[in-house]
Design a protein around this motif. Structure first.
Motif, PDB file in Angstrom:
ATOM      1  N   ILE A 151     115.379  -9.397  13.023  1.00  0.00           N
ATOM      2  CA  ILE A 151     114.382 -10.468  13.148  1.00  0.00           C
ATOM      3  C   ILE A 151     114.772 -11.608  12.210  1.00  0.00           C
ATOM      4  N   SER A 152     114.359 -12.817  12.570  1.00  0.00           N
ATOM      5  CA  SER A 152     114.642 -13.960  11.699  1.00  0.00           C
ATOM      6  C   SER A 152     113.898 -15.166  12.252  1.00  0.00           C
ATOM      7  N   GLU A 153     114.061 -16.295  11.580  1.00  0.00           N
ATOM      8  CA  GLU A 153     113.456 -17.547  12.042  1.00  0.00           C
ATOM      9  C   GLU A 153     114.277 -18.178  13.163  1.00  0.00           C
ATOM     10  N   PHE A 154     115.409 -17.586  13.520  1.00  0.00           N
ATOM     11  CA  PHE A 154     116.316 -18.162  14.516  1.00  0.00           C
ATOM     12  C   PHE A 154     116.391 -17.285  15.767  1.00  0.00           C
ATOM     13  N   GLY A 155     116.728 -17.949  16.877  1.00  0.00           N
ATOM     14  CA  GLY A 155     117.195 -17.217  18.056  1.00  0.00           C
ATOM     15  C   GLY A 155     116.119 -16.463  18.801  1.00  0.00           C
ATOM     16  N   ASP A 156     116.556 -15.378  19.418  1.00  0.00           N
ATOM     17  CA  ASP A 156     115.727 -14.644  20.352  1.00  0.00           C
ATOM     18  C   ASP A 156     115.407 -13.294  19.712  1.00  0.00           C
ATOM     19  N   ASN A 157     114.184 -13.126  19.205  1.00  0.00           N
ATOM     20  CA  ASN A 157     113.866 -11.821  18.610  1.00  0.00           C
ATOM     21  C   ASN A 157     112.385 -11.506  18.792  1.00  0.00           C
ATOM     22  N   PHE A 158     112.026 -10.264  18.555  1.00  0.00           N
ATOM     23  CA  PHE A 158     110.672  -9.757  18.806  1.00  0.00           C
ATOM     24  C   PHE A 158     109.628 -10.535  18.005  1.00  0.00           C
ATOM     25  N   LEU A 159     109.924 -10.821  16.742  1.00  0.00           N
ATOM     26  CA  LEU A 159     108.948 -11.507  15.881  1.00  0.00           C
ATOM     27  C   LEU A 159     108.609 -12.887  16.444  1.00  0.00           C
ATOM     28  N   LEU A 160     109.620 -13.674  16.810  1.00  0.00           N
ATOM     29  CA  LEU A 160     109.365 -15.023  17.341  1.00  0.00           C
ATOM     30  C   LEU A 160     108.631 -14.949  18.675  1.00  0.00           C
ATOM     31  N   LYS A 161     108.985 -13.923  19.492  1.00  0.00           N
ATOM     32  CA  LYS A 161     108.291 -13.746  20.776  1.00  0.00           C
ATOM     33  C   LYS A 161     106.808 -13.481  20.542  1.00  0.00           C
ATOM     34  N   ASP A 176     104.587   1.812  22.267  1.00  0.00           N
ATOM     35  CA  ASP A 176     104.119   2.531  21.082  1.00  0.00           C
ATOM     36  C   ASP A 176     104.884   3.826  20.830  1.00  0.00           C
ATOM     37  N   ASP A 177     105.912   4.100  21.663  1.00  0.00           N
ATOM     38  CA  ASP A 177     106.625   5.369  21.476  1.00  0.00           C
ATOM     39  C   ASP A 177     108.134   5.164  21.300  1.00  0.00           C
ATOM     40  N   GLN A 178     108.504   4.009  20.747  1.00  0.00           N
ATOM     41  CA  GLN A 178     109.895   3.797  20.287  1.00  0.00           C
ATOM     42  C   GLN A 178     109.804   3.382  18.827  1.00  0.00           C
ATOM     43  N   TYR A 179     110.613   4.068  18.006  1.00  0.00           N
ATOM     44  CA  TYR A 179     110.513   3.849  16.562  1.00  0.00           C
ATOM     45  C   TYR A 179     111.827   3.336  16.000  1.00  0.00           C
ATOM     46  N   GLY A 180     111.749   2.392  15.059  1.00  0.00           N
ATOM     47  CA  GLY A 180     112.956   1.831  14.458  1.00  0.00           C
ATOM     48  C   GLY A 180     112.621   1.137  13.151  1.00  0.00           C
ATOM     49  N   THR A 214     108.761   1.968  11.902  1.00  0.00           N
ATOM     50  CA  THR A 214     107.524   1.663  12.618  1.00  0.00           C
ATOM     51  C   THR A 214     107.783   1.690  14.120  1.00  0.00           C
ATOM     52  N   SER A 215     106.710   1.512  14.901  1.00  0.00           N
ATOM     53  CA  SER A 215     106.887   1.357  16.366  1.00  0.00           C
ATOM     54  C   SER A 215     106.749  -0.131  16.685  1.00  0.00           C
ATOM     55  N   TRP A 216     107.178  -0.509  17.902  1.00  0.00           N
ATOM     56  CA  TRP A 216     107.030  -1.924  18.292  1.00  0.00           C
ATOM     57  C   TRP A 216     105.545  -2.326  18.241  1.00  0.00           C
ATOM     58  N   TYR A 217     104.670  -1.412  18.685  1.00  0.00           N
ATOM     59  CA  TYR A 217     103.235  -1.714  18.701  1.00  0.00           C
ATOM     60  C   TYR A 217     102.715  -1.953  17.281  1.00  0.00           C
ATOM     61  N   ASN A 218     103.062  -1.050  16.364  1.00  0.00           N
ATOM     62  CA  ASN A 218     102.587  -1.224  14.977  1.00  0.00           C
ATOM     63  C   ASN A 218     103.171  -2.477  14.338  1.00  0.00           C
ATOM     64  N   LEU A 219     104.392  -2.818  14.714  1.00  0.00           N
ATOM     65  CA  LEU A 219     104.990  -4.059  14.205  1.00  0.00           C
ATOM     66  C   LEU A 219     104.200  -5.270  14.718  1.00  0.00           C
ATOM     67  N   ALA A 220     103.825  -5.234  16.002  1.00  0.00           N
ATOM     68  CA  ALA A 220     103.049  -6.345  16.569  1.00  0.00           C
ATOM     69  C   ALA A 220     101.700  -6.477  15.851  1.00  0.00           C
ATOM     70  N   GLU A 278     108.255  -3.939   5.800  1.00  0.00           N
ATOM     71  CA  GLU A 278     107.132  -4.884   5.713  1.00  0.00           C
ATOM     72  C   GLU A 278     107.536  -6.101   4.868  1.00  0.00           C
ATOM     73  N   THR A 279     108.259  -5.850   3.766  1.00  0.00           N
ATOM     74  CA  THR A 279     108.723  -6.960   2.921  1.00  0.00           C
ATOM     75  C   THR A 279     109.717  -7.825   3.698  1.00  0.00           C
ATOM     76  N   ASN A 280     110.567  -7.181   4.507  1.00  0.00           N
ATOM     77  CA  ASN A 280     111.508  -7.940   5.348  1.00  0.00           C
ATOM     78  C   ASN A 280     110.740  -8.859   6.305  1.00  0.00           C
ATOM     79  N   VAL A 281     109.691  -8.320   6.938  1.00  0.00           N
ATOM     80  CA  VAL A 281     108.891  -9.133   7.871  1.00  0.00           C
ATOM     81  C   VAL A 281     108.219 -10.281   7.115  1.00  0.00           C
ATOM     82  N   ASP A 282     107.622  -9.971   5.947  1.00  0.00           N
ATOM     83  CA  ASP A 282     106.946 -11.011   5.160  1.00  0.00           C
ATOM     84  C   ASP A 282     107.928 -12.119   4.777  1.00  0.00           C
ATOM     85  N   ASN A 283     109.150 -11.724   4.433  1.00  0.00           N
ATOM     86  CA  ASN A 283     110.148 -12.730   4.036  1.00  0.00           C
ATOM     87  C   ASN A 283     110.482 -13.670   5.187  1.00  0.00           C
ATOM     88  N   VAL A 284     110.574 -13.111   6.402  1.00  0.00           N
ATOM     89  CA  VAL A 284     110.846 -13.980   7.563  1.00  0.00           C
ATOM     90  C   VAL A 284     109.656 -14.920   7.774  1.00  0.00           C
TER      91      VAL A 284
END
Ligand SMILES: NC(=O)c1ccc[n+]([C@@H]2O[C@H](COP(=O)([O-])OP(=O)(O)OC[C@H]3O[C@@H](n4cnc5c(N)ncnc54)[C@H](OP(=O)(O)O)[C@@H]3O)[C@@H](O)[C@H]2O)c1
Length: 292
Positions: A151-161, A176-180, A214-220, A278-284
């Motif tokens: 994830i980042s402030e650039f390009g095509d990623n889940f966070l920006l979506k 909710d059933d894929q974890y990474g 986390t899961s994609w759902y929990n990340l969202a 979580e800190t990585n997400v907050d930093n982005v």
């Protein structure tokens, strides 16, 4: 020492460039300057600059489209990597390369370590694991950093979506059933370069991800809670973020259920505390919203 970077405009490439742009003898390229479809362009570039360090941040990263553009995925993620690795050996350069959690089939119940058996489910993962193999076969000096959910402030990623989708109030069904492990491209760039500065850590495959999972759902949901406090654009109601199972959400590519990478080896090499996802997400988010 001269350094060549491929893929300078990708999420990772931009953060590597930020680290190295000030250096003399740093040469970086996008696909219009060195295109991996033409292996001769790679050769001309590397023989011209004769770098001691080659950083390959370029890749074919479209996981679903790869199922249709099979030839292209293998050309960029396998053939071009094989060419770079052979040339690295020839000119005595160290190759820094990045790979993916999708080299695993996801059947393991614990986080994957670097010695675990690979078994990609889709073309993207297959093309990336073959790329890794070509590097090992070439006998060049190398680092292979496996990472996940970049994830980042650039390009095509889940966070920006997600930030975009939060602006509408339409139901969001999130798997909710894929974890990474969500990984900030800046964290990946900064830490891979730190390890590369220490020659003793060479010739290793290293999982480079923050701690936790986390899961994609929990990340969202995590993103939603963070963003709703300060973004006036956010129109979505919390009730409209709904968990969905992979079987009910068809995609072209099969994805591993568990693609959590263990960062134990990275922790032992870096000898520093490793932040959480979580800190990585907050930093982005901090970089996007300038200290929210
Ligand atoms: N994104 C993820 O979630 C994820 C997850 C796990 C692992 N990874 C790995 O992490 C690394 C970095 O990923 P990323 O997210 O930064 O990727 P990205 O944002 O998709 O950037 C990839 C870059 O590759 C370049 N590229 C594509 N085709 C090319 C070609 N034919 N010739 C030359 N360059 C080409 C593109 O250059 P142009 O922009 O100039 O066209 C693009 O900037 C990759 O090795 C990827 O496999 C990523």
């Amino acid at each position: 020492m001269s350094i060549v970077l491929f893929g300078k405009n990708g999420q990772l490439g931009r953060h590597i460039s930020k680290n190295l742009d000030h250096r003399e003898n740093f040469y970086s390229f996008d696909s219009s300057e060195v295109n991996f479809h033409n292996l001769n362009e790679i050769e001309s570039c590397l023989l011209k600059y004769k770098p001691k360090l080659i950083i390959n941040a370029a890749a074919y990263t479209k996981v679903d489209l790869a199922e249709e553009e099979i030839e292209t995925a293998f050309k960029i993620n396998t053939d071009a990597v094989a060419k770079i690795a052979r040339l690295s050996k020839e000119i005595d350069a160290c190759l820094v390369h990045y790979s993916t959690d999708y080299v695993f089939d996801g059947k393991k119940n614990d986080p994957y370590n670097e010695l675990d058996q690979t078994g990609p489910l889709g073309i993207y993962g297959k093309s990336k694991i073959l790329g890794e193999k070509k590097i090992l076969d070439s006998e060049c000096e190398y680092y292979i950093f496996r990472t996940s959910w970049v994830i980042s402030e650039f390009g095509d990623n889940f966070l920006l979506k997600m930030l975009d989708l939060f602006k509408k109030n339409s139901p969001l069904k999130i798997i909710d059933d894929q974890y990474g492990v969500p990984t900030d491209a800046k964290f990946l760039a900064d830490n891979s370069l730190k390890l590369v500065n220490n020659v003793e850590t060479r010739n290793n495959i290293i999982n480079l991800v923050p701690s936790g999972s986390t899961s994609w759902y929990n990340l969202a949901v995590y993103l939603y809670k963070k963003v709703k406090n300060f973004s006036k654009d956010s129109k979505l109601s919390r009730d409209n973020i709904l968990p969905i199972s992979s079987v009910d959400y068809k995609t072209l590519a099969k994805r591993p259920r568990n693609s959590i990478l263990s960062n134990e080896k990275f922790k032992s090499l870096i000898k520093e505390a490793v932040p959480s996802w979580e800190t990585n997400v907050d930093n982005v988010l901090n970089r996007i919203y300038k200290n929210f």
